[in-house]
Motif scaffolding. Sequence first.
Motif, short mmCIF file in Angstrom:
data_model
loop_
_atom_site.label_atom_id
_atom_site.label_comp_id
_atom_site.label_asym_id
_atom_site.label_seq_id
_atom_site.Cartn_x
_atom_site.Cartn_y
_atom_site.Cartn_z
N ILE A 1 0.91 -1.11 0.08
CA ILE A 1 0.17 -0.10 0.11
C ILE A 1 0.81 1.34 -0.10
O ILE A 1 0.72 2.29 -0.76
N LEU A 2 1.86 1.36 1.04
CA LEU A 2 2.62 2.38 0.91
C LEU A 2 3.63 2.60 -0.37
O LEU A 2 3.66 3.72 -0.90
N ARG A 3 3.85 1.44 -0.92
CA ARG A 3 4.67 1.45 -2.53
C ARG A 3 3.76 2.16 -3.37
O ARG A 3 4.23 2.82 -4.23
N PHE A 4 2.45 1.63 -3.41
CA PHE A 4 1.62 1.89 -4.82
C PHE A 4 0.62 2.87 -4.48
O PHE A 4 -0.08 3.13 -5.31
N GLN A 5 0.43 3.41 -3.38
CA GLN A 5 -0.66 4.61 -3.02
C GLN A 5 -0.32 5.85 -4.05
O GLN A 5 0.83 6.21 -4.07
N PRO A 6 -1.28 6.17 -4.57
CA PRO A 6 -1.20 7.48 -5.26
C PRO A 6 -0.61 8.55 -4.48
O PRO A 6 -0.81 9.09 -3.30
N ARG A 7 0.27 9.12 -5.13
CA ARG A 7 0.91 10.29 -4.55
C ARG A 7 0.10 11.69 -4.56
O ARG A 7 -0.27 11.89 -5.84
#
Length: 92
Positions: free
Chosen positions: A83-89
């Motif tokens: 989740i931290l890797r692929f969460q939208p920025r």
Amino acid sequence: MLFSLMQLIGGVILSLGWLPQIIQILKTKSVADLNLKSYLLMLLGIGLMETYAVNLVLTGVGLAFFITNTMSLTVVSAVVILILRFQPRLRK
């Protein structure tokens, strides 16, 4: 012995239940519909249970609980990392 075996089988099934979610995230590289706060709360709860499981093992009981709880801790940690890797920025 029977209850330890049931704990082990049930815990393995529960831990393996997270694998489809992990595979889906890796395939789509999307976590848009996942709530990080929910997974962090699960991670906290499992982490606290892990402390209890370690205590049980040190007193000579609870090995099945320790094994399955460690598996759950590992897979839920993997989901949180994904989740931290692929969460939208957020973009400004």
